[in-house]
Design a protein around this motif. Structure first.
Motif, PDB file in Angstrom:
ATOM      1  N   VAL A  58       0.858  -1.175   0.000  1.00  0.00           N
ATOM      2  CA  VAL A  58       0.000   0.000   0.000  1.00  0.00           C
ATOM      3  C   VAL A  58       0.896   1.228   0.000  1.00  0.00           C
ATOM      4  O   VAL A  58       1.743   1.384   0.872  1.00  0.00           O
ATOM      5  CB  VAL A  58      -0.922   0.023   1.244  1.00  0.00           C
ATOM      6  N   ALA A  59       0.700   2.072  -1.001  1.00  0.00           N
ATOM      7  CA  ALA A  59       1.476   3.317  -1.068  1.00  0.00           C
ATOM      8  C   ALA A  59       0.940   4.290  -0.025  1.00  0.00           C
ATOM      9  O   ALA A  59      -0.098   4.048   0.601  1.00  0.00           O
ATOM     10  CB  ALA A  59       1.368   3.920  -2.460  1.00  0.00           C
ATOM     11  N   ARG A  60       1.633   5.369   0.165  1.00  0.00           N
ATOM     12  CA  ARG A  60       1.193   6.376   1.134  1.00  0.00           C
ATOM     13  C   ARG A  60      -0.167   6.922   0.721  1.00  0.00           C
ATOM     14  O   ARG A  60      -0.377   7.307  -0.433  1.00  0.00           O
ATOM     15  CB  ARG A  60       2.209   7.494   1.188  1.00  0.00           C
ATOM     16  N   LEU A  61      -1.085   6.942   1.672  1.00  0.00           N
ATOM     17  CA  LEU A  61      -2.410   7.477   1.387  1.00  0.00           C
ATOM     18  C   LEU A  61      -2.343   8.994   1.327  1.00  0.00           C
ATOM     19  O   LEU A  61      -1.636   9.625   2.105  1.00  0.00           O
ATOM     20  CB  LEU A  61      -3.399   7.054   2.479  1.00  0.00           C
ATOM     21  N   GLU A  62      -3.067   9.551   0.398  1.00  0.00           N
ATOM     22  CA  GLU A  62      -3.124  11.001   0.293  1.00  0.00           C
ATOM     23  C   GLU A  62      -4.455  11.468   0.840  1.00  0.00           C
ATOM     24  O   GLU A  62      -5.506  11.010   0.418  1.00  0.00           O
ATOM     25  CB  GLU A  62      -2.968  11.440  -1.163  1.00  0.00           C
TER      26      GLU A  62
ATOM     27  N   LEU B 292      -6.412  18.273   6.727  1.00  0.00           N
ATOM     28  CA  LEU B 292      -6.526  17.234   7.749  1.00  0.00           C
ATOM     29  C   LEU B 292      -5.173  16.779   8.281  1.00  0.00           C
ATOM     30  O   LEU B 292      -5.098  16.184   9.346  1.00  0.00           O
ATOM     31  CB  LEU B 292      -7.270  16.023   7.188  1.00  0.00           C
ATOM     32  N   VAL B 293      -4.098  17.030   7.521  1.00  0.00           N
ATOM     33  CA  VAL B 293      -2.761  16.618   7.942  1.00  0.00           C
ATOM     34  C   VAL B 293      -2.287  17.614   9.008  1.00  0.00           C
ATOM     35  O   VAL B 293      -1.656  18.613   8.722  1.00  0.00           O
ATOM     36  CB  VAL B 293      -1.780  16.579   6.751  1.00  0.00           C
ATOM     37  N   SER B 294      -2.644  17.314  10.225  1.00  0.00           N
ATOM     38  CA  SER B 294      -2.342  18.193  11.343  1.00  0.00           C
ATOM     39  C   SER B 294      -2.344  17.370  12.616  1.00  0.00           C
ATOM     40  O   SER B 294      -2.962  16.319  12.691  1.00  0.00           O
ATOM     41  CB  SER B 294      -3.412  19.285  11.445  1.00  0.00           C
ATOM     42  N   ARG B 295      -1.637  17.821  13.608  1.00  0.00           N
ATOM     43  CA  ARG B 295      -1.660  17.142  14.909  1.00  0.00           C
ATOM     44  C   ARG B 295      -2.988  17.392  15.611  1.00  0.00           C
ATOM     45  O   ARG B 295      -3.458  16.579  16.374  1.00  0.00           O
ATOM     46  CB  ARG B 295      -0.491  17.675  15.748  1.00  0.00           C
ATOM     47  N   ARG B 296      -3.621  18.533  15.337  1.00  0.00           N
ATOM     48  CA  ARG B 296      -4.927  18.845  15.910  1.00  0.00           C
ATOM     49  C   ARG B 296      -6.001  18.011  15.240  1.00  0.00           C
ATOM     50  O   ARG B 296      -5.915  17.712  14.059  1.00  0.00           O
ATOM     51  CB  ARG B 296      -5.262  20.331  15.709  1.00  0.00           C
ATOM     52  N   VAL B 297      -7.034  17.627  15.976  1.00  0.00           N
ATOM     53  CA  VAL B 297      -8.150  16.861  15.421  1.00  0.00           C
ATOM     54  C   VAL B 297      -9.144  17.863  14.847  1.00  0.00           C
ATOM     55  O   VAL B 297      -9.715  18.674  15.568  1.00  0.00           O
ATOM     56  CB  VAL B 297      -8.822  15.985  16.501  1.00  0.00           C
TER      57      VAL B 297
ATOM     58  N   GLU C 207      -1.144   9.591  16.829  1.00  0.00           N
ATOM     59  CA  GLU C 207      -0.159   9.280  15.792  1.00  0.00           C
ATOM     60  C   GLU C 207      -0.500  10.122  14.576  1.00  0.00           C
ATOM     61  O   GLU C 207      -1.569  10.715  14.510  1.00  0.00           O
ATOM     62  CB  GLU C 207      -0.182   7.792  15.443  1.00  0.00           C
ATOM     63  N   ARG C 208       0.398  10.160  13.611  1.00  0.00           N
ATOM     64  CA  ARG C 208       0.102  10.919  12.392  1.00  0.00           C
ATOM     65  C   ARG C 208      -1.145  10.330  11.747  1.00  0.00           C
ATOM     66  O   ARG C 208      -1.279   9.113  11.623  1.00  0.00           O
ATOM     67  CB  ARG C 208       1.285  10.875  11.449  1.00  0.00           C
ATOM     68  N   ILE C 209      -2.061  11.169  11.342  1.00  0.00           N
ATOM     69  CA  ILE C 209      -3.351  10.714  10.824  1.00  0.00           C
ATOM     70  C   ILE C 209      -3.194   9.845   9.585  1.00  0.00           C
ATOM     71  O   ILE C 209      -3.885   8.850   9.428  1.00  0.00           O
ATOM     72  CB  ILE C 209      -4.304  11.911  10.582  1.00  0.00           C
ATOM     73  N   GLU C 210      -2.243  10.168   8.723  1.00  0.00           N
ATOM     74  CA  GLU C 210      -2.080   9.365   7.509  1.00  0.00           C
ATOM     75  C   GLU C 210      -1.533   7.972   7.831  1.00  0.00           C
ATOM     76  O   GLU C 210      -1.840   6.995   7.146  1.00  0.00           O
ATOM     77  CB  GLU C 210      -1.214  10.075   6.467  1.00  0.00           C
ATOM     78  N   VAL C 211      -0.762   7.837   8.891  1.00  0.00           N
ATOM     79  CA  VAL C 211      -0.253   6.524   9.309  1.00  0.00           C
ATOM     80  C   VAL C 211      -1.398   5.674   9.850  1.00  0.00           C
ATOM     81  O   VAL C 211      -1.544   4.502   9.517  1.00  0.00           O
ATOM     82  CB  VAL C 211       0.869   6.687  10.360  1.00  0.00           C
ATOM     83  N   GLY C 212      -2.245   6.269  10.699  1.00  0.00           N
ATOM     84  CA  GLY C 212      -3.398   5.545  11.239  1.00  0.00           C
ATOM     85  C   GLY C 212      -4.381   5.142  10.162  1.00  0.00           C
ATOM     86  O   GLY C 212      -4.925   4.033  10.177  1.00  0.00           O
ATOM     87  N   LEU C 213      -4.616   6.035   9.194  1.00  0.00           N
ATOM     88  CA  LEU C 213      -5.521   5.701   8.092  1.00  0.00           C
ATOM     89  C   LEU C 213      -4.970   4.553   7.249  1.00  0.00           C
ATOM     90  O   LEU C 213      -5.717   3.660   6.851  1.00  0.00           O
ATOM     91  CB  LEU C 213      -5.765   6.929   7.216  1.00  0.00           C
TER      92      LEU C 213
END
Length: 108
Positions: free
Chosen positions: A62-66, A71-76, A95-101
């Motif tokens: 799986v490549a990096r999700l875009e 949304l790429v922020s430490r804040r929710v 954790e970084r949102i893109e890593v969790g996704l």
């Protein structure tokens, strides 16, 4: 050469300033500990048996999700409507949102 009264006054002024700084720090409201948020784990899904046998040593890459840049922020952050973006107070992604996704995507 400084006079003894001037030196005492300077020392007293410095002591008063330090005491005021300490009291100001004690009087301020304590900071709330931030809430760390993670994506929920996926529940176990009952799957029908597949017609094809499983492939030995199969690999899923799986490549990096875009995801959108806002949304790429430490804040929710979340959308309140079509044009408004808001943040949960004192809440951060654990954790970084893109890593969790990506993890949730591959586990599903």
């Amino acid at each position: 050469m400084s006079t003894p009264s001037f030196t005492r006054r300077a020392a007293a002024l410095a002591l008063a300033a330090a005491a005021a700084a300490v009291l100001t720090g004690c009087a301020s409201a304590p900071e709330r500990a931030p809430t760390l948020l993670t994506l929920p784990g996926t529940p176990a899904i009952a799957t029908a048996p597949s017609a094809a046998p499983p492939v030995e040593n199969a690999t899923l890459a799986v490549a990096r999700l875009e995801i959108p840049e806002y949304l790429v922020s430490r804040r929710v952050r979340y959308r309140t409507d079509g044009a408004t973006l808001a943040e949960w107070p004192d809440t951060f992604w654990a954790e970084r949102i893109e890593v969790g996704l990506a993890r949730e995507f591959t586990s599903g």
